[in-house]
Design a protein around this motif. Structure first.
Motif, short mmCIF file in Angstrom:
data_model
loop_
_atom_site.label_atom_id
_atom_site.label_comp_id
_atom_site.label_asym_id
_atom_site.label_seq_id
_atom_site.Cartn_x
_atom_site.Cartn_y
_atom_site.Cartn_z
N ASP A 102 0.82 -1.22 0.00
CA ASP A 102 0.00 0.00 0.00
C ASP A 102 0.85 1.27 0.00
O ASP A 102 0.47 2.26 -0.63
CB ASP A 102 -0.93 0.01 1.22
CG ASP A 102 -2.04 -1.03 1.11
OD1 ASP A 102 -2.22 -1.57 -0.01
OD2 ASP A 102 -2.70 -1.31 2.13
N ILE A 103 2.00 1.25 0.67
CA ILE A 103 2.81 2.44 0.79
C ILE A 103 3.33 2.92 -0.56
O ILE A 103 3.61 4.11 -0.76
CB ILE A 103 3.99 2.20 1.77
CG1 ILE A 103 4.72 3.51 2.06
CG2 ILE A 103 4.92 1.15 1.22
CD1 ILE A 103 3.88 4.57 2.73
N PHE A 104 3.44 2.01 -1.52
CA PHE A 104 3.93 2.37 -2.86
C PHE A 104 2.80 2.53 -3.88
O PHE A 104 3.08 2.89 -5.03
CB PHE A 104 4.92 1.31 -3.36
CG PHE A 104 6.12 1.14 -2.49
CD1 PHE A 104 6.98 2.21 -2.25
CD2 PHE A 104 6.41 -0.08 -1.90
CE1 PHE A 104 8.10 2.06 -1.45
CE2 PHE A 104 7.52 -0.24 -1.09
CZ PHE A 104 8.37 0.84 -0.86
N ASP A 105 1.58 2.27 -3.49
CA ASP A 105 0.45 2.34 -4.41
C ASP A 105 0.08 3.80 -4.66
O ASP A 105 -0.30 4.53 -3.74
CB ASP A 105 -0.75 1.59 -3.84
CG ASP A 105 -1.80 1.29 -4.90
OD1 ASP A 105 -1.97 2.11 -5.84
OD2 ASP A 105 -2.46 0.23 -4.81
N THR A 169 1.01 0.63 -11.03
CA THR A 169 0.44 1.30 -9.86
C THR A 169 1.48 1.76 -8.85
O THR A 169 1.18 2.63 -8.02
CB THR A 169 -0.57 0.38 -9.14
OG1 THR A 169 0.10 -0.81 -8.71
CG2 THR A 169 -1.72 0.02 -10.06
N ASN A 170 2.69 1.22 -8.92
CA ASN A 170 3.66 1.55 -7.87
C ASN A 170 5.02 2.00 -8.36
O ASN A 170 5.88 2.35 -7.55
CB ASN A 170 3.84 0.34 -6.94
CG ASN A 170 4.46 -0.86 -7.63
OD1 ASN A 170 4.98 -0.77 -8.74
ND2 ASN A 170 4.41 -2.01 -6.97
N TRP A 171 5.27 1.99 -9.67
CA TRP A 171 6.62 2.21 -10.16
C TRP A 171 7.15 3.61 -9.81
O TRP A 171 8.33 3.78 -9.49
CB TRP A 171 6.71 1.96 -11.67
CG TRP A 171 6.07 2.99 -12.55
CD1 TRP A 171 4.80 3.01 -13.00
CD2 TRP A 171 6.70 4.16 -13.11
NE1 TRP A 171 4.57 4.11 -13.80
CE2 TRP A 171 5.73 4.83 -13.87
CE3 TRP A 171 7.98 4.70 -13.01
CZ2 TRP A 171 6.00 6.02 -14.55
CZ3 TRP A 171 8.26 5.89 -13.68
CH2 TRP A 171 7.27 6.53 -14.44
N LYS A 172 6.28 4.61 -9.84
CA LYS A 172 6.74 5.97 -9.57
C LYS A 172 7.23 6.13 -8.13
O LYS A 172 8.29 6.70 -7.87
CB LYS A 172 5.62 6.98 -9.85
CG LYS A 172 5.43 7.31 -11.32
CD LYS A 172 4.43 8.43 -11.48
CE LYS A 172 4.28 8.83 -12.94
NZ LYS A 172 3.30 9.94 -13.11
N ARG A 173 6.47 5.60 -7.19
CA ARG A 173 6.84 5.74 -5.78
C ARG A 173 8.05 4.86 -5.43
O ARG A 173 8.87 5.24 -4.59
CB ARG A 173 5.64 5.44 -4.88
CG ARG A 173 4.54 6.49 -4.98
CD ARG A 173 3.37 6.17 -4.06
NE ARG A 173 3.74 6.17 -2.66
CZ ARG A 173 3.80 7.25 -1.88
NH1 ARG A 173 3.51 8.44 -2.39
NH2 ARG A 173 4.11 7.14 -0.61
N ILE A 174 8.16 3.70 -6.04
CA ILE A 174 9.34 2.86 -5.81
C ILE A 174 10.59 3.54 -6.34
O ILE A 174 11.63 3.59 -5.67
CB ILE A 174 9.15 1.47 -6.45
CG1 ILE A 174 8.11 0.66 -5.67
CG2 ILE A 174 10.47 0.72 -6.51
CD1 ILE A 174 7.85 -0.72 -6.24
N VAL A 175 10.50 4.09 -7.55
CA VAL A 175 11.64 4.80 -8.13
C VAL A 175 11.98 6.04 -7.30
O VAL A 175 13.16 6.33 -7.05
CB VAL A 175 11.34 5.19 -9.59
CG1 VAL A 175 12.42 6.11 -10.14
CG2 VAL A 175 11.24 3.94 -10.46
#
Length: 300
Positions: A102-105, A169-175
């Protein structure tokens, strides 16, 4: 019964495999994600009689040596960022599943106040879109070229440790989290110029801190990157650039450039000799005696 034992043994073997982001001899995840697409491109070019582009490359001869301006200790920033974003693109495109946290969604923690349609998260981003996003972030973070390599190390380490996939759904926040850690712990830049970064204009400090804390916890606070691991990722990115015909500027080796390379080589050799002498002074036990070996360097 046998099937259950076999599955348990397989999981045990997988658990014993060294992590590629920690161990210098373990293959990175990147080649397995990109090789399929590279083979398909080559097969398509062969059937369609399309030149793969070798004629546009410059090759060294007896009279002229061609080199680019990128080395393992001083990579070219633009080329490295482009290769790193291409690696992210292949990770997303050839992911195994859509496991996430959820934190990266981005649907739960958007980076902008603007309403993002649900269809946006149903399609994989293009490489140029990922590059534009990372280029803006790296400029705001003043990320160095070697920091971009470490960003990929942290990203693959997160995917392995947390057992998740990087997806639309999560690539931007992971990067974002990987670049944040790389700029802070590798490049030693604790302050970002957020005012100049339009991507982060709606992101709160609390959200950034929470994501960084979760990222570190998922990494088990393992932010150390040995040089051997860094070098492995650097050369994998070089291979990725070559496989995808990314434009790398090659220029003839000049006298001044040769002298600079010779000076750098001599400096590294002197540092290596100092380390060997220090190790020999500390102990002459049999354990350390066989650990100190010198090998001839091969330049190609």
């Amino acid at each position: 019964m046998w099937k259950g034992r076999k599955t348990h043994a397989l999981r045990k073997d997988l658990a014993l495999e060294p992590n590629p982001s920690d161990h210098p001899r373990a293959s990175t995840i990147l080649p397995s994600k990109s090789q399929t697409d590279v083979r398909e491109k080559r097969r398509s070019n062969h059937f369609n009689h399309v030149s793969p582009g070798q004629l546009t490359k410059k090759y060294s001869s007896c009279s002229t040596i061609f080199l680019d301006d990128s080395t393992v200790s001083q990579p070219n920033l633009r080329t490295t960022v482009k290769c790193m974003t291409l690696a992210i693109y292949y990770h997303i495109k050839n992911r195994d599943a859509d496991r996430s946290l959820d934190i990266f969604d981005e649907r739960l923690h958007p980076l902008t106040r603007e309403k993002i349609p649900e269809e946006y998260f149903e399609h994989d981003p293009e490489h140029k879109f990922i590059y534009r996003f990372v280029h803006t972030l790296s400029s705001a973070a003043q990320l160095t070229a070697d920091g971009a390599v470490v960003t990929l190390v942290y990203l693959e380490r997160l995917l392995t440790y947390a057992e998740i996939d990087i997806c639309p759904t999560n690539w931007k926040r992971i990067v974002l989290g990987a670049i944040l850690l790389a700029s802070k712990f590798w490049d030693d830049r604790a302050v970002w110029n957020v005012d100049d970064c339009q991507i982060l204009k709606d992101v709160t400090v609390e959200d950034m801190n929470e994501m960084e804390r979760h990222f570190l916890e998922l990494l088990q606070f393992d932010i150390n990157v040995p040089f051997s691991v860094y070098a492995k990722y650097y050369f994998d990115l070089r291979s990725l650039a070559d496989d995808n015909n990314l434009n790398v500027l090659f220029t003839p080796l000049s006298k001044e450039r040769a002298q600079d390379l010779e000076a750098i080589s001599r400096l590294c050799d002197d540092k290596y000799k100092d380390v060997c002498r220090a190790a020999m002074r500390r102990s002459f036990s049999a354990d350390n005696f066989f650990g100190i070996r010198r090998s001839n360097a091969i330049l190609s």
